[in-house]
Design a protein around this motif. Structure first.
Motif, PDB file in Angstrom:
ATOM      1  N   GLU B 102      13.103 -38.100  38.846  1.00 17.64           N
ATOM      2  CA  GLU B 102      12.496 -37.003  39.605  1.00 17.64           C
ATOM      3  C   GLU B 102      11.668 -37.510  40.778  1.00 17.64           C
ATOM      4  O   GLU B 102      11.522 -36.821  41.774  1.00 17.64           O
ATOM      5  N   ILE B 103      11.067 -38.703  40.637  1.00 15.83           N
ATOM      6  CA  ILE B 103      10.100 -39.114  41.665  1.00 15.83           C
ATOM      7  C   ILE B 103      10.580 -40.245  42.577  1.00 15.83           C
ATOM      8  O   ILE B 103      10.076 -40.381  43.674  1.00 15.83           O
ATOM      9  N   ARG B 104      11.524 -41.059  42.151  1.00 13.90           N
ATOM     10  CA  ARG B 104      11.868 -42.202  42.993  1.00 13.90           C
ATOM     11  C   ARG B 104      12.900 -41.822  44.052  1.00 13.90           C
ATOM     12  O   ARG B 104      13.635 -40.854  43.887  1.00 13.90           O
ATOM     13  N   ALA B 128       3.290 -33.575  36.434  1.00 12.23           N
ATOM     14  CA  ALA B 128       4.215 -34.098  37.436  1.00 12.23           C
ATOM     15  C   ALA B 128       5.572 -33.405  37.363  1.00 12.23           C
ATOM     16  O   ALA B 128       6.145 -33.038  38.392  1.00 12.23           O
ATOM     17  N   MET B 129       6.094 -33.202  36.136  1.00 12.42           N
ATOM     18  CA  MET B 129       7.403 -32.565  36.006  1.00 12.42           C
ATOM     19  C   MET B 129       7.370 -31.158  36.604  1.00 12.42           C
ATOM     20  O   MET B 129       8.369 -30.661  37.098  1.00 12.42           O
ATOM     21  N   PHE B 143       2.417 -39.109  45.501  1.00  8.54           N
ATOM     22  CA  PHE B 143       1.796 -37.938  44.884  1.00  8.54           C
ATOM     23  C   PHE B 143       1.431 -38.218  43.426  1.00  8.54           C
ATOM     24  O   PHE B 143       0.307 -37.973  42.986  1.00  8.54           O
ATOM     25  N   PHE B 144       2.393 -38.772  42.684  1.00  9.61           N
ATOM     26  CA  PHE B 144       2.124 -39.063  41.275  1.00  9.61           C
ATOM     27  C   PHE B 144       1.044 -40.131  41.125  1.00  9.61           C
ATOM     28  O   PHE B 144       0.159 -40.024  40.271  1.00  9.61           O
ATOM     29  N   ALA B 145       1.109 -41.181  41.978  1.00  5.98           N
ATOM     30  CA  ALA B 145       0.097 -42.246  41.910  1.00  5.98           C
ATOM     31  C   ALA B 145      -1.288 -41.674  42.198  1.00  5.98           C
ATOM     32  O   ALA B 145      -2.258 -41.984  41.499  1.00  5.98           O
ATOM     33  N   GLY B 148      -2.235 -39.581  39.021  1.00  2.44           N
ATOM     34  CA  GLY B 148      -2.400 -40.376  37.808  1.00  2.44           C
ATOM     35  C   GLY B 148      -3.577 -41.334  37.865  1.00  2.44           C
ATOM     36  O   GLY B 148      -4.368 -41.421  36.916  1.00  2.44           O
ATOM     37  N   ILE B 149      -3.728 -42.045  38.987  1.00  3.72           N
ATOM     38  CA  ILE B 149      -4.819 -43.027  39.095  1.00  3.72           C
ATOM     39  C   ILE B 149      -6.173 -42.318  39.123  1.00  3.72           C
ATOM     40  O   ILE B 149      -7.108 -42.720  38.433  1.00  3.72           O
TER      41      ILE B 149
END
Lengths: 114, 246
Positions: B102-104, B128-129, B143-145, B148-149
């Motif tokens: 989904e993200i890469r 994220a999903m 966006f996910f990083a 999440g971080i």
């Protein structure tokens, strides 16, 4: 075990960090391969969802801590009441469903005097 | 802009910041409340606060941490603790494997995916999903990083701040904090489901999660996930083929 010195940190790094991150790394490797195959990805999604669902079921049926001795009917009642509000909640269904479930639980806990 | 636009540094920072803003979302707030509950649990168990903060950053997944703390308290050998925690974390693999496609995009290096996979736990996964659909593909890793971080670092600090204050919650408050997690997970999975198979997997997973917790508590999550997920996938596929045949 003793919580002094560096040993607890090594313990956490091995039994905590390594024990969880090896599966995340394996997921990255697997995820790069299933990109194109719709049916495999569908299966992986279903398994991931069922795993999370099983964690949810355990939290509801076998809670730890303060809820350990609360009646099962109260926990199930909270979920059902929350679900009812969720499905009639329209645009605000998520906050509404969550608030309803927690309010039901809090009221029940107060009534039985936990 | 199209999906194939080359990623430039500025847009990467932009999507990282948008991800950071997810800290002020309902799921992030609920997770933080759960971490207040976790801080209370560890304070009651007399685990030093710096070790609690360390494991929050290193392990991240809340169920795995609860099992780790249980092992530490019972004085379990490090190998025994490793096995218990690792069995509870097998679910990370399909979760990450479902998220990665989904993200890469074609240019995302593997080392970067390995690093950001550390920030996958149930909340970040569900979030994220649900949200990456609205993010152009080139911005999804950033966006996910960002989300999440930020979420991880915030909860490390939060645990450190509230640790001293929360050991004396009335049980009704800690009970409600605890119950937020399953209720939130249920609503989020329902909302973010894009395929019929997700509803099936959710229902079967709940039922088998209970069943295996009773008959095989050592491996309940794993068995319920693999058997339940496979049943849901197989049943949905059969129905889909039947519909296509008509």
């Amino acid at each position: 075990m003793s919580f002094d010195g560096v040993w607890p940190y090594i313990y956490i790094a091995i039994a905590g960090w390594l024990a969880t991150d090896i599966w995340r790394w394996a997921g990255v490797i697997a995820g790069k391969r299933i990109d194109e195959n719709y049916e495999t990805l569908n299966w992986v999604r279903a398994v991931a969802t069922a795993l999370v669902a099983a964690v949810i079921a355990k939290l509801i049926f076998f809670p730890t801590g303060a809820l350990e001795n609360s009646p099962l009917w109260l926990r199930l009642g909270s979920i059902l009441f929350g679900a009812l509000c969720f499905f009639i909640g329209g645009r605000f269904r998520q906050p509404l469903g969550i608030a309803a479930a927690i309010a039901f639980l809090a009221a029940g806990l107060a009534l039985i005097g936990l | 802009m199209t999906v194939d636009t080359a990623p430039d540094t500025q847009s990467q920072i932009h999507w990282f910041l948008i991800g950071m803003r997810g800290l002020f979302s309902l799921p992030a707030i609920i997770l933080m409340l759960s971490f207040v509950g976790f801080a209370a649990f560890t304070a009651e168990a007399n685990i030093p606060v710096d070790q609690v903060m360390f494991m929050t950053g290193m392990v991240w997944a809340l169920p795995a941490k609860v099992i780790l703390v249980g092992s530490m308290l019972s004085g379990a050998h490090v190998a025994t603790a490793f096995i218990a925690v690792t069995l509870s974390s097998v679910r990370m693999m399909p979760m990450v494997a479902a998220l990665i496609p989904e993200i890469r995009d074609r240019r995302t290096p593997t080392w970067l995916l390995l690093i950001i996979s550390h920030f996958v736990a149930i909340t970040a996964w569900v979030f994220a999903m649900e949200k990456v659909r609205d993010v152009p593909r080139y911005g999804r890793v950033a966006f996910f990083a960002g989300f999440g971080i930020t979420l991880t670092v915030t909860n490390i600090i939060l645990v450190g701040l509230v640790y001293g204050a929360v050991s004396s919650f009335p049980p009704i408050v800690s009970g409600c904090l605890f119950f937020l997690t399953p209720v939130y997970f249920l609503t989020s999975i329902w909302i973010s489901a894009r395929h019929r198979v997700i509803y099936w997997a959710l229902g079967i997973g709940l039922a088998l999660g209970y069943l295996f917790a009773v008959i095989a508590p050592e491996y309940d999550i794993l068995l319920a996930g693999i058997i339940g997920g496979t049943l849901a996938w197989w049943g949905e596929k059969r129905l889909r083929q039947k519909e296509a045949g008509q």
